[in-house]
Design a protein around this motif. Structure first.
Motif, PDB file in Angstrom:
ATOM      1  N   GLU A  31      -1.400   5.255 -12.146  1.00 46.93           N
ATOM      2  CA  GLU A  31      -0.989   6.275 -11.179  1.00 46.93           C
ATOM      3  C   GLU A  31      -1.553   5.998  -9.787  1.00 46.93           C
ATOM      4  O   GLU A  31      -0.862   6.179  -8.776  1.00 46.93           O
ATOM      5  CB  GLU A  31      -1.453   7.649 -11.673  1.00 46.93           C
ATOM      6  N   ARG A  32      -2.813   5.577  -9.706  1.00 51.02           N
ATOM      7  CA  ARG A  32      -3.443   5.390  -8.395  1.00 51.02           C
ATOM      8  C   ARG A  32      -3.319   3.954  -7.866  1.00 51.02           C
ATOM      9  O   ARG A  32      -3.555   3.717  -6.675  1.00 51.02           O
ATOM     10  CB  ARG A  32      -4.926   5.759  -8.476  1.00 51.02           C
ATOM     11  N   LEU A  33      -2.970   3.002  -8.701  1.00 55.99           N
ATOM     12  CA  LEU A  33      -2.891   1.599  -8.272  1.00 55.99           C
ATOM     13  C   LEU A  33      -1.891   1.389  -7.133  1.00 55.99           C
ATOM     14  O   LEU A  33      -2.218   0.713  -6.156  1.00 55.99           O
ATOM     15  CB  LEU A  33      -2.580   0.684  -9.458  1.00 55.99           C
ATOM     16  N   PRO A  34      -0.646   1.941  -7.160  1.00 56.55           N
ATOM     17  CA  PRO A  34       0.281   1.727  -6.040  1.00 56.55           C
ATOM     18  C   PRO A  34      -0.239   2.300  -4.715  1.00 56.55           C
ATOM     19  O   PRO A  34      -0.077   1.694  -3.654  1.00 56.55           O
ATOM     20  CB  PRO A  34       1.562   2.443  -6.469  1.00 56.55           C
ATOM     21  N   LYS A  35      -0.906   3.488  -4.765  1.00 57.90           N
ATOM     22  CA  LYS A  35      -1.452   4.084  -3.541  1.00 57.90           C
ATOM     23  C   LYS A  35      -2.562   3.206  -2.954  1.00 57.90           C
ATOM     24  O   LYS A  35      -2.615   2.968  -1.740  1.00 57.90           O
ATOM     25  CB  LYS A  35      -1.995   5.476  -3.829  1.00 57.90           C
ATOM     26  N   GLN A  88      -2.565   1.235   0.577  1.00 60.67           N
ATOM     27  CA  GLN A  88      -3.659   1.420   1.534  1.00 60.67           C
ATOM     28  C   GLN A  88      -4.320   0.075   1.865  1.00 60.67           C
ATOM     29  O   GLN A  88      -4.618  -0.198   3.033  1.00 60.67           O
ATOM     30  CB  GLN A  88      -4.701   2.392   0.965  1.00 60.67           C
ATOM     31  N   LEU A  89      -4.535  -0.752   0.873  1.00 60.62           N
ATOM     32  CA  LEU A  89      -5.119  -2.069   1.084  1.00 60.62           C
ATOM     33  C   LEU A  89      -4.220  -2.936   1.964  1.00 60.62           C
ATOM     34  O   LEU A  89      -4.700  -3.640   2.860  1.00 60.62           O
ATOM     35  CB  LEU A  89      -5.369  -2.755  -0.260  1.00 60.62           C
ATOM     36  N   GLY A  90      -2.928  -2.856   1.747  1.00 62.29           N
ATOM     37  CA  GLY A  90      -1.978  -3.593   2.591  1.00 62.29           C
ATOM     38  C   GLY A  90      -2.018  -3.130   4.032  1.00 62.29           C
ATOM     39  O   GLY A  90      -1.945  -3.941   4.963  1.00 62.29           O
ATOM     40  N   LYS A 141      -3.789  -3.986   9.674  1.00 60.94           N
ATOM     41  CA  LYS A 141      -4.600  -3.608  10.840  1.00 60.94           C
ATOM     42  C   LYS A 141      -5.597  -4.701  11.190  1.00 60.94           C
ATOM     43  O   LYS A 141      -5.815  -5.003  12.367  1.00 60.94           O
ATOM     44  CB  LYS A 141      -5.331  -2.300  10.569  1.00 60.94           C
ATOM     45  N   LEU A 142      -6.212  -5.298  10.157  1.00 65.48           N
ATOM     46  CA  LEU A 142      -7.173  -6.366  10.385  1.00 65.48           C
ATOM     47  C   LEU A 142      -6.503  -7.567  11.044  1.00 65.48           C
ATOM     48  O   LEU A 142      -7.044  -8.148  11.991  1.00 65.48           O
ATOM     49  CB  LEU A 142      -7.828  -6.783   9.055  1.00 65.48           C
ATOM     50  N   GLN A 143      -5.314  -7.926  10.587  1.00 68.45           N
ATOM     51  CA  GLN A 143      -4.598  -9.050  11.184  1.00 68.45           C
ATOM     52  C   GLN A 143      -4.221  -8.761  12.637  1.00 68.45           C
ATOM     53  O   GLN A 143      -4.333  -9.623  13.503  1.00 68.45           O
ATOM     54  CB  GLN A 143      -3.348  -9.374  10.371  1.00 68.45           C
TER      55      GLN A 143
END
Length: 143
Positions: A23-27, A31-33, A38-40
């Motif tokens: 359930e939380r893996l896609p969110k 968010q990680l993406g 933003k970092l790039q």
């Protein structure tokens, strides 16, 4: 960037699925993406700022070189003008001294002034012709 292969990514995904759950893996992945994006963008902004600063420094150096060159040209121009001025002064003093009158004596009439000016002009033209002959230049005669 980190040199992560496909097998390593698969292991990370399986561990993430076990730890976070389906359930939380896609969110979390979304968010990680976003964070990676933003970092790039931040890294690219820093790179562009550094390149702009380098270009600005190069332009400042070029501006300094141009100012030095302009001041050198100005100095040489001023020295040429002062040499020409001293040459004209020497011509004027020789014209005044060679006119048969004293250096402090004023011409008696307006006609004397006119003739003195004509003699000065003729003397300058003669000197120009002498200089042209000395340099080997041919000057056209004026009518």
């Amino acid at each position: 960037m980190f040199d992560i292969g496909f097998s390593e990514m698969a292991i990370i995904a399986v561990v993430g699925l076990v730890v976070l759950g389906p359930e939380r893996l896609p969110k979390v992945a979304r968010q990680l993406g976003q964070w990676l994006g933003k970092l790039q963008r931040y890294v690219s902004d820093v790179k562009s700022d550094i390149s702009r600063q380098m270009e600005l420094e190069e332009l400042r150096k070029l501006q300094g070189e141009m100012k030095d060159a302009a001041s050198g040209i100005e100095d040489s121009f001023r020295s040429s003008v002062s040499e020409a001025r001293s040459e004209f002064d020497s011509i004027a003093s020789s014209v005044e001294g060679g006119s048969g009158q004293g250096a402090s004596a004023e011409p008696a009439t307006d006609w004397d002034r006119v003739y003195a000016a004509r003699r000065a002009r003729q003397k300058i033209a003669d000197r120009r012709q002498e200089r042209a002959r000395a340099l080997g230049q041919k000057r056209p005669k004026r009518p």
